[in-house]
Motif scaffolding. Structure first.
Motif, PDB file in Angstrom:
ATOM      1  N   ALA A  36       0.833  -1.208   0.000  1.00 47.05           N
ATOM      2  CA  ALA A  36       0.000   0.000   0.000  1.00 47.05           C
ATOM      3  C   ALA A  36       0.867   1.258   0.000  1.00 47.05           C
ATOM      4  N   ARG A  37       1.964   1.236   0.720  1.00 48.20           N
ATOM      5  CA  ARG A  37       2.858   2.407   0.800  1.00 48.20           C
ATOM      6  C   ARG A  37       3.851   2.484  -0.351  1.00 48.20           C
ATOM      7  N   HIS A  38       4.245   1.318  -0.852  1.00 46.34           N
ATOM      8  CA  HIS A  38       5.336   1.256  -1.833  1.00 46.34           C
ATOM      9  C   HIS A  38       4.980   0.300  -2.961  1.00 46.34           C
ATOM     10  N   ALA A  39       3.951   0.628  -3.704  1.00 44.22           N
ATOM     11  CA  ALA A  39       3.474  -0.244  -4.782  1.00 44.22           C
ATOM     12  C   ALA A  39       4.538  -0.435  -5.863  1.00 44.22           C
ATOM     13  N   HIS A  40       5.524   0.456  -5.923  1.00 46.66           N
ATOM     14  CA  HIS A  40       6.578   0.338  -6.931  1.00 46.66           C
ATOM     15  C   HIS A  40       7.542  -0.815  -6.639  1.00 46.66           C
ATOM     16  N   PHE A  41       7.553  -1.348  -5.401  1.00 43.54           N
ATOM     17  CA  PHE A  41       8.346  -2.541  -5.098  1.00 43.54           C
ATOM     18  C   PHE A  41       7.526  -3.755  -5.521  1.00 43.54           C
ATOM     19  N   ASP A  42       8.011  -4.510  -6.467  1.00 46.38           N
ATOM     20  CA  ASP A  42       7.318  -5.728  -6.885  1.00 46.38           C
ATOM     21  C   ASP A  42       7.707  -6.830  -5.912  1.00 46.38           C
ATOM     22  N   LEU A  43       6.933  -6.973  -4.842  1.00 48.25           N
ATOM     23  CA  LEU A  43       7.271  -7.904  -3.770  1.00 48.25           C
ATOM     24  C   LEU A  43       7.388  -9.336  -4.261  1.00 48.25           C
ATOM     25  N   ARG A  44       6.723  -9.659  -5.351  1.00 49.63           N
ATOM     26  CA  ARG A  44       6.787 -11.020  -5.883  1.00 49.63           C
ATOM     27  C   ARG A  44       8.187 -11.383  -6.353  1.00 49.63           C
ATOM     28  N   ARG A  45       9.041 -10.398  -6.534  1.00 53.04           N
ATOM     29  CA  ARG A  45      10.396 -10.660  -7.032  1.00 53.04           C
ATOM     30  C   ARG A  45      11.415 -10.796  -5.911  1.00 53.04           C
ATOM     31  N   TYR A  46      11.044 -10.461  -4.693  1.00 59.78           N
ATOM     32  CA  TYR A  46      11.980 -10.479  -3.566  1.00 59.78           C
ATOM     33  C   TYR A  46      11.824 -11.749  -2.726  1.00 59.78           C
ATOM     34  N   ALA A  47      12.950 -12.221  -2.189  1.00 58.13           N
ATOM     35  CA  ALA A  47      12.914 -13.196  -1.099  1.00 58.13           C
ATOM     36  C   ALA A  47      12.708 -12.350   0.157  1.00 58.13           C
ATOM     37  N   ARG A  48      11.660 -12.655   0.923  1.00 56.19           N
ATOM     38  CA  ARG A  48      11.276 -11.797   2.045  1.00 56.19           C
ATOM     39  C   ARG A  48      11.509 -12.542   3.354  1.00 56.19           C
ATOM     40  N   LEU A  49      12.497 -12.073   4.124  1.00 56.70           N
ATOM     41  CA  LEU A  49      12.873 -12.720   5.380  1.00 56.70           C
ATOM     42  C   LEU A  49      12.314 -11.925   6.546  1.00 56.70           C
ATOM     43  N   TYR A  50      11.711 -12.633   7.490  1.00 57.03           N
ATOM     44  CA  TYR A  50      11.132 -12.005   8.676  1.00 57.03           C
ATOM     45  C   TYR A  50      11.690 -12.668   9.919  1.00 57.03           C
ATOM     46  N   THR A  51      11.889 -11.860  10.957  1.00 59.52           N
ATOM     47  CA  THR A  51      12.324 -12.384  12.239  1.00 59.52           C
ATOM     48  C   THR A  51      11.623 -11.630  13.360  1.00 59.52           C
ATOM     49  N   HIS A  52      11.188 -12.368  14.369  1.00 56.43           N
ATOM     50  CA  HIS A  52      10.593 -11.740  15.548  1.00 56.43           C
ATOM     51  C   HIS A  52      11.724 -11.183  16.396  1.00 56.43           C
ATOM     52  N   ILE A  53      11.584  -9.936  16.809  1.00 56.05           N
ATOM     53  CA  ILE A  53      12.575  -9.336  17.708  1.00 56.05           C
ATOM     54  C   ILE A  53      11.853  -8.888  18.971  1.00 56.05           C
ATOM     55  N   SER A  54      12.567  -8.275  19.870  1.00 57.10           N
ATOM     56  CA  SER A  54      12.003  -7.902  21.171  1.00 57.10           C
ATOM     57  C   SER A  54      10.861  -6.904  21.059  1.00 57.10           C
ATOM     58  N   ALA A  55      10.086  -6.842  22.122  1.00 53.03           N
ATOM     59  CA  ALA A  55       9.009  -5.851  22.285  1.00 53.03           C
ATOM     60  C   ALA A  55       7.907  -5.960  21.230  1.00 53.03           C
ATOM     61  N   VAL A  58       8.622  -7.051  14.507  1.00 55.67           N
ATOM     62  CA  VAL A  58       9.136  -7.952  13.481  1.00 55.67           C
ATOM     63  C   VAL A  58      10.029  -7.118  12.573  1.00 55.67           C
ATOM     64  N   GLU A  59      11.222  -7.630  12.305  1.00 54.20           N
ATOM     65  CA  GLU A  59      12.087  -7.018  11.302  1.00 54.20           C
ATOM     66  C   GLU A  59      11.947  -7.806  10.019  1.00 54.20           C
ATOM     67  N   GLY A  60      11.938  -7.093   8.930  1.00 54.65           N
ATOM     68  CA  GLY A  60      11.889  -7.735   7.629  1.00 54.65           C
ATOM     69  C   GLY A  60      13.037  -7.258   6.776  1.00 54.65           C
ATOM     70  N   THR A  61      13.587  -8.159   5.996  1.00 56.63           N
ATOM     71  CA  THR A  61      14.629  -7.817   5.036  1.00 56.63           C
ATOM     72  C   THR A  61      14.266  -8.512   3.737  1.00 56.63           C
ATOM     73  N   TYR A  62      14.120  -7.732   2.694  1.00 54.46           N
ATOM     74  CA  TYR A  62      13.753  -8.259   1.379  1.00 54.46           C
ATOM     75  C   TYR A  62      14.983  -8.197   0.488  1.00 54.46           C
ATOM     76  N   PHE A  63      15.238  -9.294  -0.216  1.00 60.94           N
ATOM     77  CA  PHE A  63      16.396  -9.379  -1.099  1.00 60.94           C
ATOM     78  C   PHE A  63      15.936  -9.645  -2.523  1.00 60.94           C
ATOM     79  N   PHE A  64      16.425  -8.825  -3.442  1.00 57.13           N
ATOM     80  CA  PHE A  64      16.173  -9.042  -4.853  1.00 57.13           C
ATOM     81  C   PHE A  64      17.047 -10.210  -5.299  1.00 57.13           C
TER      82      PHE A  64
END
Length: 118
Positions: A36-55, A58-64
């Motif tokens: 919704a915020r960044h429609a220009h990122f084609d999320l289908r092309r990224y490997a999307r890694l998520y990790t639960h952190i404190s408090a 969730v941190e996410g890191t997307y890799f092309f």
């Protein structure tokens, strides 16, 4: 709807299945807000890694695809739950590497940003 590949799934244990269901719903919420915020990122092309952190965050890191240091086990177009120490450290890459922070209790995408350039 995007395809989800979630790691650390084991069959038969209902607590793991409940946790998996929560994680799938969480990924859907995060990715819906990112799109919704960044429609220009084609999320289908990224490997999307998520990790639960404190408090409750969730941190996410997307890799092309093709980013150096990204293990081949993580394909583009899928989402994965990983341990924090499994996320490759990349100090450049521009928008080929996207970082985000999501607050679970408030269901709020705190930030989304492209990585820096070396």
């Amino acid at each position: 709807m995007m395809a989800f590949g979630l790691v650390n799934c084991s069959g038969g244990d209902t607590s793991n299945q409940t946790s998996l269901s929560r994680n799938v719903a969480l990924v859907e919420s995060i990715e819906k807000q990112v799109f919704a915020r960044h429609a220009h990122f084609d999320l289908r092309r990224y490997a999307r890694l998520y990790t639960h952190i404190s408090a409750g965050n969730v941190e996410g890191t997307y890799f092309f695809p093709g980013i150096g240091g990204l293990p081949s086990k993580w394909e583009g177009a899928k989402s994965y739950w990983v341990k924090a120490n499994e996320v490759p450290a990349v100090y450049d890459g521009g928008c080929a590497v996207i970082n985000l922070l999501y607050n679970v209790p408030s269901e709020t995408l705190v930030f989304v940003s492209c990585n820096g350039d070396a």
